[in-house]
Design an enzyme around this catalytic site. Structure first.
Site, mmCIF file in Angstrom:
data_model
loop_
_atom_site.group_PDB
_atom_site.id
_atom_site.type_symbol
_atom_site.label_atom_id
_atom_site.label_comp_id
_atom_site.label_asym_id
_atom_site.label_seq_id
_atom_site.Cartn_x
_atom_site.Cartn_y
_atom_site.Cartn_z
ATOM 1 N N PHE A 111 0.872 -1.183 0.000
ATOM 2 C CA PHE A 111 0.000 0.000 0.000
ATOM 3 C C PHE A 111 0.908 1.232 0.000
ATOM 4 O O PHE A 111 1.442 1.622 1.035
ATOM 5 C CB PHE A 111 -0.892 0.004 1.250
ATOM 6 C CG PHE A 111 -2.180 0.762 1.092
ATOM 7 C CD1 PHE A 111 -3.364 0.102 0.815
ATOM 8 C CD2 PHE A 111 -2.211 2.142 1.219
ATOM 9 C CE1 PHE A 111 -4.559 0.797 0.679
ATOM 10 C CE2 PHE A 111 -3.393 2.847 1.088
ATOM 11 C CZ PHE A 111 -4.579 2.175 0.804
ATOM 12 N N ASP A 145 -1.706 6.836 6.316
ATOM 13 C CA ASP A 145 -1.738 5.576 7.057
ATOM 14 C C ASP A 145 -0.376 5.210 7.623
ATOM 15 O O ASP A 145 0.670 5.531 7.055
ATOM 16 C CB ASP A 145 -2.205 4.432 6.138
ATOM 17 C CG ASP A 145 -3.643 4.615 5.694
ATOM 18 O OD1 ASP A 145 -4.459 5.030 6.535
ATOM 19 O OD2 ASP A 145 -3.934 4.343 4.519
#
Length: 349
Positions: free
Chosen positions: A29, A82
């Site tokens: 990610f 994140d």
């Protein structure tokens, strides 16, 4: 207490049968910010582009404050990113023009400073053009089915706020309910999270209701439309063939309200549908108005830009770009019933 179950939102292309894993490793990610301006190269502010792995945005801000001797509130950034990912984002702080800063020598765990540039103004929250994503889905149960859905998703998905907006296990929503039921939240930042979560929840609820009613891509009397790539909106008394054509061509987008103080702009049938969808949360609406949170509109449709997919065995690598404030998980949920491996890591921490 009303039902606050997450993942109840309607799908645009039907609930997927495909399953997959995401975020098994940080490199699965990858997110990179693109600013909505070009650094000037001169000025009393420093812009640092940082690549971080396994660290959240606030950690980096605290470390930069420690290394510079500044206060944490003096360190600004354009958005939160994140922790369980590889993210490249920008930080900013004011620093005297004639004073050197040995940033190349700094050691921050999980952090690498890629570049440092001068700029004339402070970096503001939301000062992003878009975010670039590289996402690997592992253990995909049906790769051909997922690739077929990629073609559908390229046309657009519901512009839902992601689950991270609502906090772990919907904790921010519980705080919102506490606040709107007569309680108080002393911490301004936590109160802000609760208010933001409540508006996001109401927005998602309205978008889901439009999908359920079959009017997600249908202009209703009284709808409010947004010009593509712009914050400019306008109300429509009666739809016509020209407007419907521009909607299909993605030149225009339907919007839903971010509830608050001020005009909702929608009227007639569109306003009626919006109010009916969030009727159980009237006390939330009243609370947002009383606290003078400014009303706004947000596009109901999110179109991933430059979306590509590449298969490697039972894995699929995706690349796409999203406008600032939009969530990659809103794209992923239309592709597969994914399990986020980072959730298990978060529970262990």
């Amino acid at each position: 207490m009303m039902n606050l179950t997450l993942n109840q939102w309607q799908y645009c292309y039907g609930k997927p049968d495909v399953t997959a894993l995401i975020r098994c490793q940080p490199q699965d990610f990858i997110v990179e910010e693109q600013l909505n301006f070009s650094p000037s190269g001169a000025g009393e502010h420093l812009l640092l582009q940082v690549e971080k792995i396994g660290q959240n945005t606030q950690f980096v801000a605290r470390e930069l404050a420690r290394l510079t001797g500044l206060r944490v509130r003096d360190i600004s950034y354009a958005g939160l990113k994140d922790r369980h990912a590889i993210t490249r984002q920008w930080f900013c702080f004011k620093w005297p023009i004639k004073q050197d800063l040995a940033w190349q020598e700094w050691q921050i765990e999980g952090v690498q400073i890629l570049q440092c540039l001068r700029h004339s103004r402070k970096l503001r929250l939301g000062a992003l053009k878009r975010n670039l994503f590289q996402i690997r889905l592992r253990q995909v149960s049906d790769v051909p089915a997922l690739l077929t859905r990629v073609q559908l998703v390229a046309k657009g998905v519901p512009n839902y706020y992601g689950e991270q907006r609502f906090g772990r296990d919907g904790g921010n929503l519980q705080l919102a309910e506490q606040l709107f039921s007569g309680g108080s939240i002393a911490d301004r930042q936590i109160r802000g999270l609760a208010l933001s979560a409540s508006r996001s929840w109401l927005f998602n609820t309205i978008v889901s209701a439009r999908l359920q009613a079959g009017t997600f891509m249908q202009i209703l009397p009284g709808d409010v439309l947004q010009l593509d790539g712009s914050g400019s909106v306008f109300a429509v008394e009666q739809p016509d063939a020209t407007l419907n054509g521009r909607l299909l061509d993605a030149d225009l987008h339907l919007t839903a309200p971010l509830v608050g103080s001020g005009k909702a702009l929608s009227t007639a049938l569109a306003a009626e549908l919006e109010q009916q969808a969030i009727l159980p949360w009237q006390h939330w609406q009243h609370g947002l108005i009383e606290l003078r949170v400014q009303a706004a509109r947000r596009s109901m449709r999110l179109i991933p830009q430059q979306l590509t997919a590449e298969q490697q065995g039972n894995e699929v690598s995706l690349q796409f770009a999203l406008p600032a404030g939009c969530f990659a998980t809103s794209v992923l949920r239309e592709l597969a019933l994914y399990q986020d491996s980072s959730r298990h890591l978060a529970l262990m921490e």
